[in-house]
Scaffold this motif. Sequence first.
Motif, short mmCIF file in Angstrom:
data_model
loop_
_atom_site.label_atom_id
_atom_site.label_comp_id
_atom_site.label_asym_id
_atom_site.label_seq_id
_atom_site.Cartn_x
_atom_site.Cartn_y
_atom_site.Cartn_z
N LEU A 1 0.82 -1.20 0.00
CA LEU A 1 0.00 0.00 0.00
C LEU A 1 0.86 1.26 0.00
CD1 LEU A 1 -2.80 1.30 0.17
CD2 LEU A 1 -2.61 1.17 2.65
N GLY A 2 2.00 1.21 0.68
CA GLY A 2 2.85 2.39 0.75
C GLY A 2 3.93 2.23 1.80
N LYS A 3 4.44 3.38 2.24
CA LYS A 3 5.57 3.37 3.17
C LYS A 3 5.35 4.46 4.22
CE LYS A 3 10.04 2.43 2.31
NZ LYS A 3 11.20 2.36 1.49
N ILE A 4 5.73 4.16 5.44
CA ILE A 4 5.67 5.16 6.50
C ILE A 4 6.80 6.14 6.26
CG2 ILE A 4 5.75 5.60 8.98
CD1 ILE A 4 4.57 2.76 9.35
N LEU B 1 2.93 9.85 8.84
CA LEU B 1 2.40 10.03 7.49
C LEU B 1 2.83 8.83 6.66
CD1 LEU B 1 3.04 13.80 6.70
CD2 LEU B 1 0.88 12.71 7.26
N VAL B 2 1.84 8.17 6.04
CA VAL B 2 2.11 7.03 5.18
C VAL B 2 1.95 7.49 3.74
CG1 VAL B 2 1.35 4.73 4.48
CG2 VAL B 2 1.31 5.38 6.90
N VAL C 1 2.30 -3.75 9.00
CA VAL C 1 3.54 -3.01 8.84
C VAL C 1 4.68 -4.02 8.82
CG1 VAL C 1 5.08 -1.29 9.88
CG2 VAL C 1 2.59 -0.96 10.00
N GLU C 2 5.53 -3.89 7.81
CA GLU C 2 6.67 -4.80 7.70
C GLU C 2 7.69 -4.42 8.76
OE1 GLU C 2 9.08 -6.92 4.14
OE2 GLU C 2 8.81 -4.77 3.95
N ILE D 1 9.35 4.58 10.97
CA ILE D 1 9.72 5.32 9.76
C ILE D 1 10.46 4.42 8.77
CG2 ILE D 1 10.98 7.33 8.84
CD1 ILE D 1 8.61 8.04 10.70
N GLY D 2 10.04 4.48 7.51
CA GLY D 2 10.69 3.71 6.45
C GLY D 2 10.11 2.32 6.24
N ASN D 3 9.23 1.88 7.14
CA ASN D 3 8.66 0.54 7.00
C ASN D 3 7.52 0.53 5.98
OD1 ASN D 3 10.42 -0.22 8.97
ND2 ASN D 3 8.90 -0.59 10.55
N ALA D 4 7.44 -0.57 5.23
CA ALA D 4 6.39 -0.73 4.22
C ALA D 4 5.07 -1.10 4.90
CB ALA D 4 6.78 -1.79 3.22
N VAL D 5 3.97 -0.70 4.25
CA VAL D 5 2.63 -0.97 4.76
C VAL D 5 1.89 -1.83 3.74
CG1 VAL D 5 0.44 0.11 5.43
CG2 VAL D 5 2.60 1.21 6.05
N TYR D 6 1.22 -2.87 4.24
CA TYR D 6 0.52 -3.82 3.37
C TYR D 6 -0.93 -4.01 3.82
CZ TYR D 6 5.10 -5.20 1.61
OH TYR D 6 6.33 -5.20 1.03
N LEU D 7 -1.75 -4.46 2.87
CA LEU D 7 -3.13 -4.86 3.14
C LEU D 7 -3.37 -6.22 2.49
CD1 LEU D 7 -5.15 -1.58 2.49
CD2 LEU D 7 -4.83 -2.74 4.67
#
Length: 174
Positions: free
Chosen positions: A9-12, A23-24, A42-43, A81-87
């Motif tokens: 989905l994105g990154k923190i 902010l993601v 969150v990875e 910060i810098g960690n990837a976000v998934y769904l």
Amino acid sequence: MHKEDCFYLGKIAKKFSFKGEVLVYLDTDEPEQYEDLESVFVEHGKHLVPFFIEKSTLHKNDFLRIKFEDVDTEAEADELIGNAVYLPLEMLPKLSGNKFYFHEVIGFTIEDKRLGNVGIIQSINDSTAQPLFEVLKGKTEILIPMIDHFLVKIDRDNKKVIMDLPEGLIEMYL
């Protein structure tokens, strides 16, 4: 939850406040679809960890301002910060027609109107200016540019991507 069962989905990107908000950066064309999430993965290291969301709002189009449960300080937010976000994959909106998600067509056959079966899509290389289908025909790898003009039809029922490729493109690999 395993990474292969999820989509990126994105990154923190950064902290937002001294109260643990972050902010993601959302890697999507439709960020508003993700404004009211209950949780995300969150990875962290090699694992996906569920984080529950207290509140979230869109921020400057591409960012989601999130307050996670149990993240209440700047120091706790710093660790994310810098960690990837998934769904989970099942949360992806369904696409139809010639629109598709990259992961969706892996394993599909590329069929050219002129040449017939070209090969099977192994992966998609989107690290170049123009994304490429990485297709395997026997032991030969063929790179096919993902250009709308070449795309005739996504046939999900028969797991085919039908294309009208320029003369010489496939022949140069064979």
